[in-house]
Design a protein around this motif. Structure first.
Motif: not given
Lengths: 267, 336
Positions: A36-44
């Motif tokens: 989720e952290l990884l996804l969050l960074i990519v999404e941001l």
């Protein structure tokens, strides 16, 4: 051999049981958190980039609303695809799972395919809708820690044991090391009668005893006396036989050496 | 043979297998043919070594090591079927319609639930006209009364997004709700039927039937079908858990899930289509006859495909169980 409660032994087509250690709710949650952290960074990053592009290129209001919806939709689809695609192409792992050393496999132990990945992640979207309440209940209740998506897809999540090197040489990636045996006597002495009563099992036992140097000398002696007496009993040695008077640690070494010779010759 | 001798004799093959495992990041599909053959040989050797080690050296390190080696290699050798693009046309031409027909009891049950909800809604509005304003959003009713049906949707593109998202949500709940004994499935079928029934009932009283149905039906035929299909898949899931038959509950459930999700995913492509019709055709200024024509056309196409495609001539062969490989390891039933 008894297996631990979190171990699942699967019998394969080769008719050999392979043990899998089931990954519990803790490691799976952590893996998810990392993903989720990884996804969050990519999404941001994507959203910020998209926002900048948008404000400069689209002027009408409804056009902007549409574009925002489009980006949000893409982010949503991307989230779903992240798990489906990665679990499919990385052989049942995502970056988070790989970090934690866990892997999704089919209930029969095989690798998962595209459909399996799609199903378990689709049901996850539904579990998310219910705030993971059924997920937690099902993972606690099931012996194999399956969540609803695992039930539907017929998958389990297992630990892939990390190499545990404990001194000595290491062999390749999975690494196992057999600690060397330390002997005080040079030759095996006169043959002990009744050695035929001992076998592979006793050999393993002696070997692991003799490889341990980290036991306190007093305790080591006591342990050796105990083992020596039991082995003498098993070999049916008389109460007054010479072997029973040898210092126990040396007796164990003698038995070990003679047993090694016999087993090695018998192969 | 001592454990050391065993290790010394067999280890080169294990090291080779380890190296091969490390080289294949995800699968053995990309492996050249010669390596592939070698991989199989190495794996079988390791598996038989594991069996020997368990018997002779049960408590030695080497046994633990071999267990882990085999556990790493096994998922690479045996794995679920991949996604083969070439299989997709066959899936839609033959497998999906067959699967749909084979699951007819669930589809019928799902349809009946939707109809029951609609009938209840209709009855409620008809029997208690005084409650109609509470059951039907009055703004919508006012618009209907003024003859402005569906004319105020601002942007077809935005509507498409909302409608499709909402349809996906309903379909996902209807299908995945099966994992909770199908209770959410039953609820969403009944409630969607209820909304449709109350609306239709209220509008019937107002006398705007034709306007209403020409607004609903062009996309409604597909939309309601998809909801019924998703509900059927959900009911199939719930039923497999409640009545597993001779299989264990989890086995029956996994088998049904495979079929149910094949159905649901197979029909997923219909959702954007009906979203498109709903946002671009239903509210448009086309003559009513044309709209109803669209409804008829989509209905005929959909059901002709589902009911007629992939039929076998001659004696009907047993339907193959889809998506299940022939050979797969099963968990040991007796405690090891």
């Amino acid at each position: 051999m008894l297996s631990a409660p979190d171990t699942l032994r699967l019998r394969t087509a080769e008719n050999v049981g392979i043990d899998y250690r089931i990954a519990g709710i803790g490691s799976r949650f952590l893996a998810r958190l990392l993903d989720e952290l990884l996804l969050l960074i990519v999404e941001l990053v994507l959203l910020a980039g998209g926002g900048v592009l948008l404000s400069s290129s689209v002027s009408t209001e409804s056009g902007q609303v549409l574009a925002v919806l489009l980006i949000a939709g893409l982010a949503l689809v991307g989230r779903c695809l992240y798990f489906v695609i990665l679990e499919w192409t990385m052989g049942g792992q995502t970056p988070g799972k790989r970090r934690l050393g866990i892997r999704v496999v089919r209930a029969g132990g095989g690798g998962i395919g595209f459909t399996d990945s799609l199903i378990r992640n689709l049901v996850r979207a539904f579990e998310e809708l219910l705030l993971f309440a059924p997920t937690v209940v099902s993972m606690f209740a099931d012996r194999r820690s399956r969540r609803l998506g695992d039930f539907a897809a017929g998958t389990i999540v297992v630990h892939e044991r990390r190499p545990r090197v404990r001194g000595g040489e290491s062999y390749g990636g999975l690494a196992f090391a057999t600690a060397p045996v330390h002997l005080h006597i040079a030759d095996a002495g006169p043959p002990i009668p009744g050695l035929g009563a001992l076998g592979q099992h006793e050999h393993s036992l002696l070997r692991s005893f003799l490889a341990r140097l980290d036991i306190h000398p007093v305790q080591r002696q006591r342990l050796a006396a105990d083992m020596g007496a039991k082995l003498c009993d098993r070999m049916c040695l008389a109460a007054d036989s010479a072997e029973r008077r040898v210092p126990p640690e040396l007796l164990l070494e003698r038995i070990y050496m003679q047993l090694s010779q016999r087993l090695a010759a018998g192969s | 043979m001592t454990a050391d001798q065993f290790v010394a004799r067999r280890q080169p093959a294990w090291v080779e297998l380890e190296a091969a495992i490390r080289r294949t990041k995800s699968g053995i599909r990309s492996m050249p043919a010669r390596d592939l053959e070698r991989f199989g040989v190495l794996y079988r050797h390791a598996a038989s070594d594991l069996a020997i080690a368990r018997r002779d050296f049960a408590h030695e390190e080497v046994t633990r090591y071999l267990g882990e080696l085999c556990a790493r290699a096994h998922p690479l050798v045996y794995r679920g079927e991949g996604l083969r693009p070439a299989a997709i046309p066959h899936f839609y031409a033959v497998e999906l319609p067959r699967l749909f027909r084979a699951s007819w009891p669930y589809m019928v049950a799902s349809l009946l639930l939707l109809v029951a909800g609609a009938a209840a809604g209709w009855a409620a509005v008809t029997l208690r006209p005084d409650l109609a304003p509470a059951l039907v959003p009055s703004s919508l009713f006012d618009q209907m009364a003024r003859g402005r049906i569906g004319g105020d949707i601002p942007d077809a593109g935005i509507a498409f997004g909302f409608i499709t998202t909402n349809n996906i949500r309903v379909a996902v709940i209807a299908c995945c709700g099966g994992v909770l004994l199908a209770l959410p499935t039953v609820f969403i079928l009944l409630s969607n039927g209820w909304v449709l029934g109350t609306l239709a009932g209220a509008i019937h009283q107002g006398g705007f039937d034709l306007a209403f149905w020409s607004l609903i039906l062009p996309h409604g035929v597909l939309e309601l079908s998809v909801i019924v299909f998703a509900g059927g898949a959900g009911l199939m899931l719930g039923d497999s858990f409640l009545r597993p038959g001779l299989a264990s509950r989890s086995d029956a459930f996994a088998g049904a899930a495979r079929r149910a999700f094949r159905l649901a995913l197979g029909f997923a492509f219909l959702l954007p289509i009906c979203g498109m019709i709903e946002s671009f055709i239903s509210p448009s200024g086309l003559p009513r006859a044309a709209k109803l024509g669209v409804a008829l056309l989509t209905g005929v196409l959909l059901y002709a495909w589902l009911l007629l495609a992939g039929r076998q001539r001659g004696p009907a062969a047993a339907l193959p169980v889809l998506g299940e490989s022939a050979v797969e390891a099963r968990p040991e039933t007796t405690a090891a």
